[in-house]
Structure formats: structure tokens, C-alpha cells
Design an enzyme around this catalytic site. Structure first.
Site, PDB file in Angstrom:
ATOM      1  N   HIS A 131       0.874  -1.185   0.000  1.00  0.00           N
ATOM      2  CA  HIS A 131       0.000   0.000   0.000  1.00  0.00           C
ATOM      3  C   HIS A 131       0.908   1.231   0.000  1.00  0.00           C
ATOM      4  O   HIS A 131       2.031   1.186   0.515  1.00  0.00           O
ATOM      5  CB  HIS A 131      -0.831  -0.059   1.292  1.00  0.00           C
ATOM      6  CG  HIS A 131      -1.907   0.967   1.420  1.00  0.00           C
ATOM      7  ND1 HIS A 131      -1.651   2.266   1.783  1.00  0.00           N
ATOM      8  CD2 HIS A 131      -3.251   0.885   1.252  1.00  0.00           C
ATOM      9  CE1 HIS A 131      -2.800   2.925   1.848  1.00  0.00           C
ATOM     10  NE2 HIS A 131      -3.783   2.118   1.521  1.00  0.00           N
ATOM     11  N   GLN A 213      -4.560  -5.384   7.103  1.00  0.00           N
ATOM     12  CA  GLN A 213      -5.598  -6.314   6.652  1.00  0.00           C
ATOM     13  C   GLN A 213      -5.555  -7.621   7.430  1.00  0.00           C
ATOM     14  O   GLN A 213      -6.584  -8.272   7.565  1.00  0.00           O
ATOM     15  CB  GLN A 213      -5.440  -6.610   5.153  1.00  0.00           C
ATOM     16  CG  GLN A 213      -5.570  -5.401   4.259  1.00  0.00           C
ATOM     17  CD  GLN A 213      -6.981  -4.814   4.239  1.00  0.00           C
ATOM     18  OE1 GLN A 213      -7.963  -5.479   4.559  1.00  0.00           O
ATOM     19  NE2 GLN A 213      -7.094  -3.539   3.882  1.00  0.00           N
ATOM     20  N   LYS A 236     -10.399  -0.487  10.310  1.00  0.00           N
ATOM     21  CA  LYS A 236     -10.604  -1.725   9.538  1.00  0.00           C
ATOM     22  C   LYS A 236     -10.931  -2.895  10.471  1.00  0.00           C
ATOM     23  O   LYS A 236     -11.365  -3.941  10.029  1.00  0.00           O
ATOM     24  CB  LYS A 236      -9.351  -2.052   8.725  1.00  0.00           C
ATOM     25  CG  LYS A 236      -9.054  -1.020   7.635  1.00  0.00           C
ATOM     26  CD  LYS A 236      -7.901  -1.462   6.795  1.00  0.00           C
ATOM     27  CE  LYS A 236      -7.225  -0.325   6.063  1.00  0.00           C
ATOM     28  NZ  LYS A 236      -7.978   0.189   4.920  1.00  0.00           N
ATOM     29  N   CYS A 374      -4.784   2.209  -3.692  1.00  0.00           N
ATOM     30  CA  CYS A 374      -3.558   2.757  -3.076  1.00  0.00           C
ATOM     31  C   CYS A 374      -2.366   1.824  -3.302  1.00  0.00           C
ATOM     32  O   CYS A 374      -1.477   1.729  -2.439  1.00  0.00           O
ATOM     33  CB  CYS A 374      -3.743   3.038  -1.582  1.00  0.00           C
ATOM     34  SG  CYS A 374      -4.912   4.343  -1.265  1.00  0.00           S
TER      35      CYS A 374
HETATM   36  C1  LIG Z   1      -2.399  -2.956   3.652  1.00  0.00           C
HETATM   37  C2  LIG Z   1      -2.706  -1.547   4.072  1.00  0.00           C
HETATM   38  N1  LIG Z   1      -1.742  -0.780   4.591  1.00  0.00           N
HETATM   39  C3  LIG Z   1      -1.973   0.476   5.000  1.00  0.00           C
HETATM   40  C4  LIG Z   1      -3.213   1.032   4.887  1.00  0.00           C
HETATM   41  C5  LIG Z   1      -3.428   2.438   5.356  1.00  0.00           C
HETATM   42  O1  LIG Z   1      -4.373   2.488   6.386  1.00  0.00           O
HETATM   43  P1  LIG Z   1      -4.777   3.907   6.964  1.00  0.00           P
HETATM   44  O2  LIG Z   1      -5.274   4.715   5.786  1.00  0.00           O
HETATM   45  O3  LIG Z   1      -5.863   3.626   7.953  1.00  0.00           O
HETATM   46  O4  LIG Z   1      -3.559   4.506   7.550  1.00  0.00           O
HETATM   47  C6  LIG Z   1      -4.262   0.292   4.329  1.00  0.00           C
HETATM   48  C7  LIG Z   1      -5.596   0.881   4.100  1.00  0.00           C
HETATM   49  O5  LIG Z   1      -6.243   0.599   3.114  1.00  0.00           O
HETATM   50  C8  LIG Z   1      -4.007  -1.044   3.933  1.00  0.00           C
HETATM   51  O6  LIG Z   1      -4.971  -1.813   3.424  1.00  0.00           O
END
Ligand SMILES: Cc1ncc(COP(=O)(O)O)c(C=O)c1O
Length: 417
Positions: A131, A213, A236, A374
Site C-alpha cells: 500500500h 488487513q 478496519k 492505493c
Molecule cells: C495494507 C494496508 N496498509 C496500509 C493502509 C493504510 O491504512 P490507513 O489509511 O488507515 O492509515 C491500508 C488501508 O487501506 C491497507 O490496506
């Protein structure tokens, strides 16, 4: 009967669905099939009630008030820290830092540990399925101090090229930062193996696991994994927005300088010199998301009572059925077809753009995510702009799959004709 663990049945899972008020509201005149849990999970009534109670009954600032109300709020806030530690198998609640989200947790490690311990030419390994939250903080370090980013390639089936990983380890490798479960593909990565290999190569290599996740889909034990840092985000995990978690081994956290300065993280302040509290307080400058942290505790109580193993089994069964049914639709290409998968399915269609498919699904009451999720480098690797992604949660059921299939069939008729 002592020693017998009661497995929730499908009926139990049907009952859990009723705990989520938003799922009862119709969407575009249809029953809502919420299949975007990977983006953000819906909230059970227990979390909504805990958030409301933290605001309308127990609210005061924490840590600093001598009055009873502040002390009660402080106790509830700190109780979540212990719950998080137990939930992810940390040795102590002092290893749990509250952040705003995963993104802030990873930036904290990059800026605090990274800027203190790395120099130009040092290498950090990430993967091609990260991500952006686990790419950009390291790119900032590249710009700031000249570290080198090395990328584990992704194979066509959406798993990591582990042979290539072996070849990336070098005498300059200082850190590995890796996603546990891909939000775009659902692939469960062999993080234990990655950690073991990195540490066997050089015991000083540190490993951060992005568990955004994984904590939502399966049991996690940070000591069992052997990671040095673990990051996840509350929203999440059926909790509120605005709160995330960084787990770090106590010795590491206490050797790291603060990331932000302000109130509540200091021991003494003078204009000549300031001293800092030990972790986790040194990383929690300013007033935190008090009510949200307390409500995250309610979310953890909620999923722990159901059992992460049971949630994983429930989602696994639905995932198998979802994939089997989608495979009957002509012209679909699936991304992330490896053997170890959490409840996430990503696909494109040769007869329609992902956004057009998602709009037709929306008319059918089905909420899915489209786009790059993302993970732009991952999408570039697959040669697509984006995919349609359906993701499951503990409240997902067979009716959601039927609604999705009806929507995809309709989209195929309308767009593929
Ligand atoms: C694998 C992973 N890492 C990081 C994030 C970032 O999460 P946050 O936007 O809550 O910081 C997400 C969110 O979609 C994610 O799925």
C-alpha cells in the site's frame, strides 16, 4: 463442558450481522451488500455504544487530571492498550503506541528509527504489493538521507517471488517492511519466512509488518511472527477512525527518539533541556483520540468474543464460494490467485471498465471498491489502471454474494453486449 470450545455456526454469523445497524439500511432501493470492508469496516452497535458512552458519560482529558472523571477515562483508555497487547500477543502494553492510523505508525518508524539509524546507501526491502502507506514513508527517507529501496517482485499469481527476496538481502540491508495481507489481492504473505530469512542473514535486520488487513481477517501473534514492529489501523478492525496502533519491541521503542514533541510525552521541560518519558508515552505527544481509543477496546472485545479463527473460517468459506461463482462469468481476469488468501477478490473484465461495473453494482445495492486501491505500482506491474475489488467482513453472507453475482451478470449484459 470443560475443555470444549463452541464453534459459532452459520446461524451465529447471521446473528452477528444484526449487530451492524448500517447493514439494515436499504441502498438504492435494494438490500445493502457491503463488500468494501478492506477499505473500512462497518461498526457493531457495541463500538457505537462505547464511543457514545465515552463522550456522554466518561469524557475528560486523560493522564493529567486528579479528579475522578479523568481517572476513570484514563483507566478505560489504558485498558485498550492492554487489550491490544493481548489481542496481538505482545509481551507488554508498553509496546503498544497509539497513532492515528497505520499510515502514521509507519511514518513514525521511518522518521524516528530510520532517521536515527540509517545513512546514505543503506537498503530497505519492501514488496511490489505494498500500500502507498508502506512505500511513500521510505521514499521520503530516500529523499532525506539517501537510503536505497529494493522491491520484492510480485509473481503473476499475486504472490511474492521469494527466490528474488533471497537475492535482495545484502550486507547493506538494514530493514524489511512488508505487508501481511495485500489489500488489493488478498494474498497472505509468508511473513514468518521473510522474518526468519532476514534475521538468519543478519540478526540486526529489523522487520516491520503492515498488519492493516491481517488483524481483521485472522489471528495474529507478533511474538510468534518474530517481527520488530507491527502496524494496524482501528477502522478496519470494526473500530472507529482516528486511531491506529504501532507495536514495537520495548527495547527498540525506548532507544528511539520521539517523532513529535508536545504535552504528555515529556518528563521535564526547560528551555535548556527536555527529557522524555519511556515508550509508549514518548510517541504520544498531545491529546490523543480518547473516545476512539476506548471504542477500539470495545471492537477488540467484540471480535475476540467471536474468535478470529472463527471469523477466518467464516470468511474463507464465503471467499471460496465467491471465487467459484465469479469464475463462471465470461471475460474476467483475477488478480491474486495464490493458495493463501484472505477475503478479498480483485478482478477486471474484458467487456467493461471497473468504474462502470461498480456503478451498476451500486444500483444493485452492492458496495465494492474500484481503482488502484492505493497500490499504484502493483497495478502498473499487472498492466492495469485498477480492478474491481470485493472484500468480506465477519458480517458478510451468502446473500451478499448472490447480490454481487446478480450485479455482475447485469453489468455483463449491459456493457458486454
Ligand atoms: C495494507 C494496508 N496498509 C496500509 C493502509 C493504510 O491504512 P490507513 O489509511 O488507515 O492509515 C491500508 C488501508 O487501506 C491497507 O490496506
Amino acid at each position: 463442558m470443560a475443555g470444549v470450545v463452541k464453534m459459532p455456526s452459520q446461524n451465529d454469523f447471521a446473528r452477528y450481522r444484526d449487530d451492524f445497524p448500517v447493514l439494515a439500511r436499504p441502498m438504492n432501493g435494494q438490500k445493502l451488500a457491503y463488500m468494501d470492508t478492506a477499505s473500512s469496516a462497518q461498526k457493531p452497535r457495541a463500538v457505537i455504544d462505547a464511543l457514545r458512552e465515552a463522550l456522554d458519560r466518561d469524557y475528560a482529558n486523560i493522564h493529567r487530571g486528579l479528579y475522578a472523571l479523568s481517572q476513570t477515562t484514563t483507566q478505560k483508555f489504558e485498558a485498550t492498550r492492554r487489550k491490544v497487547a493481548d489481542f496481538i500477543g505482545a509481551s507488554s502494553e508498553n509496546e503498544i503506541v497509539f497513532t492515528r492510523n497505520t499510515t502514521e505508525a509507519i511514518n513514525l518508524v521511518a522518521q524516528s528509527w530510520g532517521r536515527t539509524n540509517l545513512k546514505a546507501g543503506d537498503e530497505i526491502i519492501i514488496s511490489g504489493m505494498e500500500h502507498h502507506a508502506n512505500i511513500v514513508p521510505w521514499q521520503l527517507l530516500h529523499d532525506q538521507i539517501g537510503i536505497v529501496l529494493k522491491i520484492i517482485p510480485v509473481l503473476p499469481n499475486g504472490t511474492l517471488d521469494m527466490d528474488a527476496f533471497d537475492g535482495l538481502l545484502s550486507d547493506r540491508t538494514r530493514f524489511v517492511s512488508i505487508v501481511h495481507v495485500s489489500n488489493a489481492l488478498g494474498t497472505i504473505n509468508p511473513v514468518e519466512t521473510i522474518i526468519r530469512k532476514a534475521k538468519a542473514y543478519n540478526a540486526d535486520i529489523l522487520v516491520l509488518v503492515d498488519g492493516s488487513q491481517s488483524v481483521t481477517h485472522m489471528p495474529v501473534n507478533v511474538l510468534g511472527l518474530g517481527c520488530d514492529f507491527f502496524a494496524f489501523t482501528g477502522h478496519k478492525l470494526y473500530g472507529p477512525t482516528g486511531v491506529g496502533v504501532l507495536y514495537g519491541r520495548a527495547a527498540l521503542l525506548n532507544a528511539m527518539p520521539p517523532y513529535q514533541g508536545g504535552g504528555d510525552m515529556i518528563e521535564t521541560v526547560s528551555f535548556a533541556q527536555t527529557t522524555y518519558k519511556p515508550a509508549p508515552a514518548r510517541f504520544e505527544a498531545g491529546t490523543p483520540a480518547i473516545a476512539e481509543v476506548i471504542a477500539l477496546g470495545a471492537a477488540i472485545d467484540y471480535v475476540a468474543a467471536i474468535g478470529m479463527d472463527n471469523i477466518a473460517a467464516h470468511e474463507g468459506m464465503l471467499l471460496a464460494s465467491l471465487v467459484e461463482q465469479l469464475e463462471t462469468v465470461p471475460g474476467l481476469t483475477f488478480y491474486g490467485t495464490g493458495p493463501d488468501k484472505a477475503g478479498i477478490v480483485s478482478f477486471t473484465a474484458d467487456w467493461g471498465h471497473p468504474s462502470d461495473i461498480a456503478m451498476i453494482l451500486d444500483q444493485c445495492g452492492v458496495a465494492v471498491r474500484t481503482g488502484h486501491h492505493c497500490c499504484m505500482p502493483l497495478m502498473q506491474g499487472f498492466g492495469v489502471e485498477g480492478t474491481v475489488r470485493a472484500s468480506l467482513g465477519l458480517y458478510s453472507n451468502v446473500d451478499d454474494i448472490i447480490s454481487l453475482m446478480n450485479g455482475v451478470t447485469k453489468a455483463h449484459k449491459l456493457l458486454g453486449a
